[in-house]
Design an enzyme around this catalytic site. Sequence first.
Site, short mmCIF file in Angstrom:
data_model
loop_
_atom_site.label_atom_id
_atom_site.label_comp_id
_atom_site.label_asym_id
_atom_site.label_seq_id
_atom_site.Cartn_x
_atom_site.Cartn_y
_atom_site.Cartn_z
N GLU A 119 8.30 12.18 -5.13
CA GLU A 119 7.60 12.78 -4.06
C GLU A 119 7.46 13.93 -3.65
OE1 GLU A 119 9.32 10.23 -0.75
OE2 GLU A 119 8.29 8.16 -1.90
N GLU A 157 9.28 2.35 -5.84
CA GLU A 157 10.19 2.37 -4.95
C GLU A 157 9.05 1.24 -4.26
OE1 GLU A 157 11.57 5.44 -2.63
OE2 GLU A 157 12.87 6.32 -3.87
#
Length: 403
Positions: free
Chosen positions: A166, A317
């Site tokens: 991320e 995720e």
Amino acid sequence: MVGLACGAMADRFPDGFWWGTATAAHQVEGNNWNNDWWAWEHQPGTPCVEPSLDACDHYHRYPDDIALLAALGFDNYRFSIEWSRIEPEEGFFSKAALDHYRRVCATCLEHGIDPVVTFHHFTSPRWVAADGGWTNPATIDRFCRFAEQASKHLGDLITRACTINEPNIVAFLTYMVGAFPPGTRDKNLYKQSQEVFRDAHCRVRDVIKAALGDKPVGLTLAMSDYQAVPPDDEQAVAMRDRYRRVSEDFYLDAVRGDDFIGVQTYSRTRVGAGGPLGPEPGVPVLPMGYEYYPESLGATIRRAWEVTGGVPVLVTENGIGTDDDDQRISYLRTALRGVLDCLADGITVLGYTCWSLLDNFEWAFGYGPKFGLVAVERSTQLRTAKPSAYWLGSVARANALVD
Ligand code: GCO
């Protein structure tokens, strides 16, 4: 009967679909005192509500945690290696730390669990942060050198690798919000760090691939289901597209041709003509401050597939921070229904990874939000699998959305 049979078929995932759970070193290992996050947690005036300290002591308890994950029915474990342990000072590599992660990978394999290794998950060594961190292009060379050492040492035991976790969130929360270290709010630094991260992914991918051969390597990206409100308002649509471009497409454009794109999704973002609108009245809001919105996963998988021109998607995720484990099961069920719909539409989705295996350190939020399938009593480090762990494990075993 025919209808029932078709329904049952539609609930099946493709053969070989990967089922895993994820953690990140700093959130579970404990005592990662040599990185920028530890310093940040102990610095007065930051938004951190508490320090990570022993976390879940996963650095020592990984054998039990991996055994539990295997017993629950999963086939892979996504975890990160901690740069500040492996290279505590510039150019000095710890063989003991690298050997530790070899043992973690080997333990996974002994249990029939594929190790999925993330090379950077939010934390950087203090010496990297002190020299400008991810705004300094020199960090790319340093990160590549670290990744080369680590992938040479561990490569034969790694099944898949994630380069950087991320980067869009790190850049945003650091330089636009001030919630990540060093918390300097500055638009230019935001842009600069986005560039550095994107270039770092492109370079480190090749470094890791050189050691891993034909095993898959990819980036993991935070994605939100950006929705224009109202949907037909031109200005709202333009604003939504702007958010998508800056936060997501900037990276999605760079990963065309990669082995996979890791999609990480939790909720949606409603965008009006003037910017984000916040939760819609009547929709439940989770302790993280965003809406309960499991439909976001299907939407972001579609978008990642579209923008990258068909790079295989791996859900690296997805999950929910909640004290209500029934709510977690409902969330996961709806999210997985979205994955099935994507598969039915011909999108390549390689697997699903639930965040997280354990209740753990949720960055500035501390230990409040409970994302784990497994509860951790931190005073004793006792683990207790929640009903959602058994539920998702049974889905994984059946490779189908069953009750
Ligand atoms: C992230 C990280 C995780 C978080 C999770 C829940 O996506 O922010 O990968 O470290 O804990 O997303 O917020």
